[in-house]
Design a protein around this motif. Sequence first.
Motif, short mmCIF file in Angstrom:
data_model
loop_
_atom_site.label_atom_id
_atom_site.label_comp_id
_atom_site.label_asym_id
_atom_site.label_seq_id
_atom_site.Cartn_x
_atom_site.Cartn_y
_atom_site.Cartn_z
N GLY A 1 10.24 6.24 3.24
CA GLY A 1 11.12 6.00 2.10
C GLY A 1 12.24 5.06 2.43
O GLY A 1 12.60 4.19 1.62
N ARG A 2 12.82 5.20 3.60
CA ARG A 2 13.92 4.32 4.01
C ARG A 2 13.45 2.88 4.24
O ARG A 2 14.26 1.95 4.22
N LEU A 3 12.16 2.73 4.46
CA LEU A 3 11.59 1.39 4.58
C LEU A 3 11.04 0.88 3.25
O LEU A 3 10.30 -0.08 3.19
N ARG A 4 11.43 1.55 2.16
CA ARG A 4 11.12 1.14 0.78
C ARG A 4 9.63 1.16 0.45
O ARG A 4 9.14 0.31 -0.30
N LEU A 5 8.90 2.16 0.98
CA LEU A 5 7.46 2.21 0.75
C LEU A 5 7.06 3.27 -0.27
O LEU A 5 5.87 3.49 -0.49
N ASP A 6 8.01 3.97 -0.87
CA ASP A 6 7.76 4.90 -1.96
C ASP A 6 6.65 5.90 -1.63
O ASP A 6 5.67 6.03 -2.37
N PRO A 7 6.76 6.64 -0.52
CA PRO A 7 5.71 7.59 -0.15
C PRO A 7 5.64 8.78 -1.11
O PRO A 7 6.64 9.17 -1.72
N ILE A 8 4.46 9.37 -1.21
CA ILE A 8 4.26 10.57 -2.01
C ILE A 8 4.22 11.76 -1.05
O ILE A 8 3.33 11.83 -0.20
N LEU A 9 5.15 12.67 -1.16
CA LEU A 9 5.18 13.85 -0.30
C LEU A 9 4.34 14.95 -0.95
O LEU A 9 4.58 15.32 -2.10
N ALA B 1 5.78 16.50 7.48
CA ALA B 1 5.51 15.62 6.35
C ALA B 1 6.80 15.06 5.78
O ALA B 1 6.90 13.86 5.46
N ALA B 2 7.81 15.91 5.65
CA ALA B 2 9.10 15.44 5.12
C ALA B 2 9.73 14.42 6.05
O ALA B 2 10.27 13.39 5.61
N ASN B 3 9.65 14.65 7.37
CA ASN B 3 10.22 13.70 8.33
C ASN B 3 9.55 12.33 8.22
O ASN B 3 10.23 11.29 8.21
N MET C 1 0.84 -1.20 0.00
CA MET C 1 0.00 0.00 0.00
C MET C 1 0.87 1.25 0.00
O MET C 1 1.79 1.38 0.81
N ARG C 2 0.56 2.17 -0.90
CA ARG C 2 1.31 3.43 -0.97
C ARG C 2 0.61 4.49 -0.13
O ARG C 2 -0.62 4.52 -0.02
N ILE C 3 1.39 5.38 0.46
CA ILE C 3 0.85 6.40 1.37
C ILE C 3 1.22 7.79 0.86
O ILE C 3 2.38 8.04 0.49
N ALA C 4 0.24 8.68 0.82
CA ALA C 4 0.49 10.09 0.52
C ALA C 4 0.60 10.83 1.86
O ALA C 4 -0.30 10.74 2.70
N VAL C 5 1.70 11.54 2.04
CA VAL C 5 1.97 12.25 3.30
C VAL C 5 1.88 13.75 3.03
O VAL C 5 2.71 14.30 2.30
N THR C 6 0.88 14.40 3.58
CA THR C 6 0.71 15.84 3.39
C THR C 6 1.14 16.58 4.65
O THR C 6 1.02 16.06 5.76
N LEU D 1 -3.76 5.35 1.58
CA LEU D 1 -3.99 6.15 2.77
C LEU D 1 -3.42 7.54 2.54
O LEU D 1 -2.39 7.70 1.89
N VAL D 2 -4.10 8.55 3.07
CA VAL D 2 -3.59 9.92 3.05
C VAL D 2 -3.40 10.36 4.49
O VAL D 2 -4.36 10.36 5.28
N LEU D 3 -2.17 10.71 4.86
CA LEU D 3 -1.93 11.30 6.16
C LEU D 3 -2.02 12.81 6.02
O LEU D 3 -1.32 13.39 5.19
N VAL D 4 -2.88 13.43 6.81
CA VAL D 4 -3.02 14.89 6.80
C VAL D 4 -2.30 15.43 8.02
O VAL D 4 -2.79 15.34 9.15
N GLY D 5 -1.07 15.93 7.79
CA GLY D 5 -0.25 16.44 8.87
C GLY D 5 -0.32 17.95 8.99
O GLY D 5 -0.99 18.63 8.20
N ALA D 6 0.40 18.48 9.98
CA ALA D 6 0.38 19.91 10.25
C ALA D 6 0.85 20.70 9.04
O ALA D 6 1.91 20.43 8.47
N ASP D 7 0.07 21.70 8.66
CA ASP D 7 0.31 22.48 7.46
C ASP D 7 -0.49 23.77 7.59
O ASP D 7 -1.08 24.03 8.65
N ALA D 8 -0.55 24.57 6.55
CA ALA D 8 -1.49 25.68 6.55
C ALA D 8 -2.89 25.10 6.78
O ALA D 8 -3.28 24.15 6.10
N PRO D 9 -3.64 25.62 7.76
CA PRO D 9 -4.95 25.02 8.08
C PRO D 9 -5.86 24.85 6.87
O PRO D 9 -6.55 23.83 6.75
#
Length: 327
Positions: free
Chosen positions: A58-66, A50-52, A1-6, A141-149
């Motif tokens: 990425g280091r666990l080879r899961l090809d995340p989308i930032l 999001a970058a962290n 499963m690929r994950i988008a990290v926002t 899955l989409v992770l919605v992290g801290a960003d502009a509200p």
Amino acid sequence: MRIAVTGSIATDHLMVFPGRFAEQLLREQLERISLSFLADRLEVRRGGVAANIAVGLGRLRLDPILVGAAGLDFAEYRAWLRSNGVDTSAVHVSEMLHTARFVCTTDQDQNQIATFYAGAMAEAPLIDLAAVVARTGRPGLVLVGADAPAAMLRHTVSAHRLGIPVAADPSQQLARLDRDQARRLTDRAQWLFTNEYEAALLLERTGWTERQLLDKVGTWITTLGDAGVTLTRSGTPTLRIPAVATDTIADPTGAGDAFRSGFLAGTAWQWPPQQASRLGCALATTVLESVGTQEYKLAPSDLLARIDQTYGRTAARAMEPRLTDAS
């Protein structure tokens, strides 16, 4: 499963002043402060929640989308992210602003004076998650992290509209959210991440009781520092996962993001939440022992040894095939 990290993408400039701020402040002049502190150490670190998180995945080879906004100075950071297995094709790069920056000076008493420059993060609401999905493929899955509200709200609405499960991680932005925003960001989240303080703040912001909130989310994950993690679902007993102990804490910054990386990796591999949490705790301790949020070395053999020592050989064996493949 690929994950988008926002979420946020930032650079941290951390300086150390070898004296005491208090000795430089004159009570009778507090209304007209003009001070300069000569720092004797500077560390420039890559950061942003999001970058962290994406670097860990990425280091666990899961090809995340930032998915986030960066600035004119992003070229070197982009190269670093790509070298760590992060897909940066969905990063919006401002044509006018610089990447968000955190500038902090710490004195010998651990007092801090800091400034946060949002910069390009202000353009994050321009990102269309539906367009990102059309270009890069549908994530699991989409992770919605801290960003502009406004960006956080837009990504949450888009993910729900697309039928993609959401992991809500409002963290540092909770203090800025009003009741309606806090409710919209958490309602229907499959996973909800907070630390212990944020858990109380979230209840205050939403106006919901703990039971009401649990009725609206899948699993609420609360990190408790060296006390570990709790996993809570409506109608089931709370599950507590102990932390992976360490005698060497170099820098606590980024440990929570590392936990999320490990937990989300386990989720992508369809592990039970308890197993995913154990990986998250092991990765968090790895980050605790290094300076910087992304400078740690990820060695599957080290993670397995930590898991074996804390949770037992059976737990380590269950994770070994996936972690070995990730190496």
